[in-house]
Design a protein around this motif. Structure first.
Motif, mmCIF file in Angstrom:
data_model
loop_
_atom_site.group_PDB
_atom_site.id
_atom_site.type_symbol
_atom_site.label_atom_id
_atom_site.label_comp_id
_atom_site.label_asym_id
_atom_site.label_seq_id
_atom_site.Cartn_x
_atom_site.Cartn_y
_atom_site.Cartn_z
ATOM 1 N N GLU A 1 58.345 46.687 41.285
ATOM 2 C CA GLU A 1 57.192 45.912 42.012
ATOM 3 C C GLU A 1 56.264 45.750 41.318
ATOM 4 O O GLU A 1 55.780 46.555 40.219
ATOM 5 C CB GLU A 1 56.600 47.164 43.342
ATOM 6 C CG GLU A 1 57.767 47.496 44.070
ATOM 7 C CD GLU A 1 57.474 48.472 45.073
ATOM 8 O OE1 GLU A 1 56.224 49.073 44.919
ATOM 9 O OE2 GLU A 1 57.748 48.890 46.197
ATOM 10 N N MET A 2 55.478 44.651 41.347
ATOM 11 C CA MET A 2 54.374 44.062 40.781
ATOM 12 C C MET A 2 53.168 43.941 41.366
ATOM 13 O O MET A 2 53.467 43.169 42.547
ATOM 14 C CB MET A 2 54.940 42.971 39.659
ATOM 15 C CG MET A 2 53.819 42.827 38.663
ATOM 16 S SD MET A 2 54.558 41.438 37.582
ATOM 17 C CE MET A 2 55.679 42.385 36.697
ATOM 18 N N VAL A 3 52.033 44.252 41.188
ATOM 19 C CA VAL A 3 50.808 44.024 41.887
ATOM 20 C C VAL A 3 49.764 43.312 40.934
ATOM 21 O O VAL A 3 49.480 43.848 39.913
ATOM 22 C CB VAL A 3 50.344 45.132 42.722
ATOM 23 C CG1 VAL A 3 48.740 44.956 43.181
ATOM 24 C CG2 VAL A 3 51.416 45.881 43.589
ATOM 25 N N LEU A 4 49.209 42.216 41.527
ATOM 26 C CA LEU A 4 48.101 41.357 40.670
ATOM 27 C C LEU A 4 46.808 41.966 41.432
ATOM 28 O O LEU A 4 46.638 41.936 42.480
ATOM 29 C CB LEU A 4 48.019 39.984 40.700
ATOM 30 C CG LEU A 4 49.508 39.593 40.162
ATOM 31 C CD1 LEU A 4 49.486 37.996 40.132
ATOM 32 C CD2 LEU A 4 50.087 39.940 38.637
ATOM 33 N N SER A 5 45.651 42.361 40.663
ATOM 34 C CA SER A 5 44.487 42.561 41.193
ATOM 35 C C SER A 5 43.487 42.086 40.567
ATOM 36 O O SER A 5 43.389 41.855 39.353
ATOM 37 C CB SER A 5 44.425 44.302 41.212
ATOM 38 O OG SER A 5 44.405 44.964 40.001
ATOM 39 N N GLY A 6 42.245 41.784 41.204
ATOM 40 C CA GLY A 6 41.057 41.038 40.706
ATOM 41 C C GLY A 6 40.048 40.696 41.748
ATOM 42 O O GLY A 6 40.101 41.289 42.733
ATOM 43 N N THR A 7 39.703 39.667 41.670
ATOM 44 C CA THR A 7 38.771 38.966 42.637
ATOM 45 C C THR A 7 39.375 37.690 43.056
ATOM 46 O O THR A 7 39.891 36.847 42.335
ATOM 47 C CB THR A 7 37.435 38.804 42.047
ATOM 48 O OG1 THR A 7 37.387 37.928 41.169
ATOM 49 C CG2 THR A 7 36.893 40.328 41.709
ATOM 50 N N LEU A 8 38.831 37.369 44.337
ATOM 51 C CA LEU A 8 39.100 35.976 44.840
ATOM 52 C C LEU A 8 37.828 35.604 45.683
ATOM 53 O O LEU A 8 37.183 36.171 46.640
ATOM 54 C CB LEU A 8 40.304 36.186 46.021
ATOM 55 C CG LEU A 8 40.497 34.889 46.725
ATOM 56 C CD1 LEU A 8 41.022 33.796 45.807
ATOM 57 C CD2 LEU A 8 41.681 35.077 47.813
ATOM 58 N N ALA A 9 37.435 34.510 44.965
ATOM 59 C CA ALA A 9 35.944 34.013 45.595
ATOM 60 C C ALA A 9 35.129 35.067 45.523
ATOM 61 O O ALA A 9 33.917 35.203 46.508
ATOM 62 C CB ALA A 9 36.232 33.423 47.115
ATOM 63 N N GLY A 10 34.920 35.814 44.564
ATOM 64 C CA GLY A 10 34.084 36.918 44.329
ATOM 65 C C GLY A 10 34.406 38.138 44.844
ATOM 66 O O GLY A 10 33.414 39.076 44.967
ATOM 67 N N LYS A 11 35.351 38.423 45.638
ATOM 68 C CA LYS A 11 35.631 39.543 46.548
ATOM 69 C C LYS A 11 36.770 40.147 45.905
ATOM 70 O O LYS A 11 37.793 39.537 45.267
ATOM 71 C CB LYS A 11 35.742 39.249 48.033
ATOM 72 C CG LYS A 11 34.395 38.694 48.697
ATOM 73 C CD LYS A 11 34.881 38.257 50.211
ATOM 74 C CE LYS A 11 33.705 37.699 50.842
ATOM 75 N NZ LYS A 11 33.833 37.481 52.031
ATOM 76 N N PRO A 12 37.008 41.663 45.950
ATOM 77 C CA PRO A 12 38.029 42.510 45.706
ATOM 78 C C PRO A 12 39.517 41.898 46.280
ATOM 79 O O PRO A 12 39.409 41.304 47.371
ATOM 80 C CB PRO A 12 38.071 43.926 46.124
ATOM 81 C CG PRO A 12 36.611 43.843 46.422
ATOM 82 C CD PRO A 12 35.969 42.360 46.792
ATOM 83 N N TRP A 13 40.471 41.579 45.474
ATOM 84 C CA TRP A 13 41.950 40.773 45.579
ATOM 85 C C TRP A 13 42.938 41.367 45.157
ATOM 86 O O TRP A 13 42.598 41.966 44.040
ATOM 87 C CB TRP A 13 41.446 39.311 45.529
ATOM 88 C CG TRP A 13 42.940 38.589 45.311
ATOM 89 C CD1 TRP A 13 43.608 38.131 46.635
ATOM 90 C CD2 TRP A 13 43.740 38.279 44.290
ATOM 91 N NE1 TRP A 13 44.496 37.618 46.296
ATOM 92 C CE2 TRP A 13 44.768 37.426 44.682
ATOM 93 C CE3 TRP A 13 43.482 38.254 42.905
ATOM 94 C CZ2 TRP A 13 45.629 36.977 43.903
ATOM 95 C CZ3 TRP A 13 44.567 37.989 42.016
ATOM 96 C CH2 TRP A 13 45.525 37.278 42.658
ATOM 97 N N GLU A 14 43.922 41.547 45.989
ATOM 98 C CA GLU A 14 45.390 42.231 45.235
ATOM 99 C C GLU A 14 46.317 40.972 45.736
ATOM 100 O O GLU A 14 46.319 40.753 46.883
ATOM 101 C CB GLU A 14 45.837 43.549 45.773
ATOM 102 C CG GLU A 14 44.814 44.382 45.102
ATOM 103 C CD GLU A 14 45.111 45.897 45.248
ATOM 104 O OE1 GLU A 14 46.161 46.072 46.295
ATOM 105 O OE2 GLU A 14 44.576 46.925 44.864
ATOM 106 N N MET A 15 47.464 40.906 44.918
ATOM 107 C CA MET A 15 48.634 40.111 45.490
ATOM 108 C C MET A 15 50.110 40.661 44.819
ATOM 109 O O MET A 15 50.053 40.860 43.627
ATOM 110 C CB MET A 15 48.298 38.674 45.097
ATOM 111 C CG MET A 15 49.575 37.859 45.658
ATOM 112 S SD MET A 15 49.432 36.070 44.823
ATOM 113 C CE MET A 15 50.071 36.477 43.263
ATOM 114 N N PRO A 16 50.814 41.216 45.712
ATOM 115 C CA PRO A 16 52.349 41.422 45.165
ATOM 116 C C PRO A 16 53.160 40.056 44.861
ATOM 117 O O PRO A 16 52.709 39.025 44.846
ATOM 118 C CB PRO A 16 53.021 42.280 46.252
ATOM 119 C CG PRO A 16 52.287 41.640 47.498
ATOM 120 C CD PRO A 16 50.976 41.098 47.021
ATOM 121 N N LEU A 17 54.383 40.556 44.272
ATOM 122 C CA LEU A 17 55.165 39.319 43.946
ATOM 123 C C LEU A 17 55.438 38.693 45.300
ATOM 124 O O LEU A 17 56.008 39.422 46.243
ATOM 125 C CB LEU A 17 56.547 39.790 43.399
ATOM 126 C CG LEU A 17 56.386 40.472 42.052
ATOM 127 C CD1 LEU A 17 57.757 40.947 41.570
ATOM 128 C CD2 LEU A 17 55.683 39.461 40.971
#
Length: 235
Positions: free
Chosen positions: A171-187
């Motif tokens: 399992e892999m999860v990307l995390s960061g920001t999207l349009a200045g808001k917290p954001w996560e996205m798996p594969l």
């Protein structure tokens, strides 16, 4: 009167006189036959003399036949040589094509060899000095490309020779920001199935949403009993 008779005999007006030979006709035929035989002998002699002058000896026919046989043999040899030449041309063409194909294979093998050396160096760097009898994550790498893409690479290793086959998932999860808001996205395709004995290398490219900024990548290896290894990479 006598003068007139004499003048008539001595002038053009004299009467015609025919002279006939006294030779009998059998003798005439004999003389003619002798003459014809003599002429035939002369002709035969001239023919033989001409043959000698032209070089046509009695065995000339055999020589002509022998020359014809030699000519036929030379023609056969010429045809064989032409066939060999054509075959040689075909073989040369096939050999050139084979050489070109072998060169392409050599170039491909050289590229594969370089790739294998790179992989070997990559694996040597990832294998720990003190290996444990457990599955681990080595060499987690991630790079953001132009066009909102992220390329990732990971090596899952079981540093035990002749160990049991591992079956699980990644399992892999990307995390960061999207349009200045917290954001996560798996594969996008979900967890990746894993099945290997010593190691398994995985890589891929992900499409990121617009205005997404990836700050961290987390990889997790799980099996039926739960989590086996976790590694986090900060960008």
């Amino acid at each position: 009167m006598r003068f007139r008779l004499l003048r008539r005999r001595l002038t053009i007006s004299a009467p015609r006189v025919s002279v006939r030979s006294a030779m009998p006709w059998p003798l005439r035929w004999a003389v003619l036959a002798i003459m014809l035989g003599f002429c035939g002998a002369i002709a035969l002699w001239a023919f033989e003399f001409g043959k000698n002058l032209a070089g046509l000896e009695p065995h000339a026919r055999e020589e002509v036949l022998a020359l014809r046989e030699q000519l036929a043999q030379m023609r056969d040899e010429r045809d064989k040589a032409q066939s060999v030449a054509n075959t040689s041309g075909s073989l040369l063409t096939a050999e050139r094509a084979t050489q070109e194909r072998l060169l392409a294979q050599v170039h491909q093998l050289e590229q594969d060899n370089r790739s294998l050396r790179d992989d070997l160096g990559f694996f040597e760097k990832l294998i720990p000095a003190n290996s444990q009898d457990d599955v681990g994550i080595r060499g987690l790498q991630a790079e953001v490309l132009a066009g909102q893409q992220l390329r990732w690479q990971i090596l899952v290793i079981q540093p035990v020779k002749a160990g049991p086959e591992f079956k699980g998932r990644l399992e892999m999860v990307l995390s960061g920001t999207l349009a200045g808001k917290p954001w996560e996205m798996p594969l996008p395709q979900g967890p990746v199935a894993l099945q290997f004995r010593q190691y398994r290398r995985l890589e891929g490219v992900l499409e990121l949403p617009a205005q997404a900024v990836v700050k961290q990548v987390t990889a997790r290896v799980l099996d039926a009993n739960g989590s086996r290894a976790v590694q986090t990479l900060k960008l």
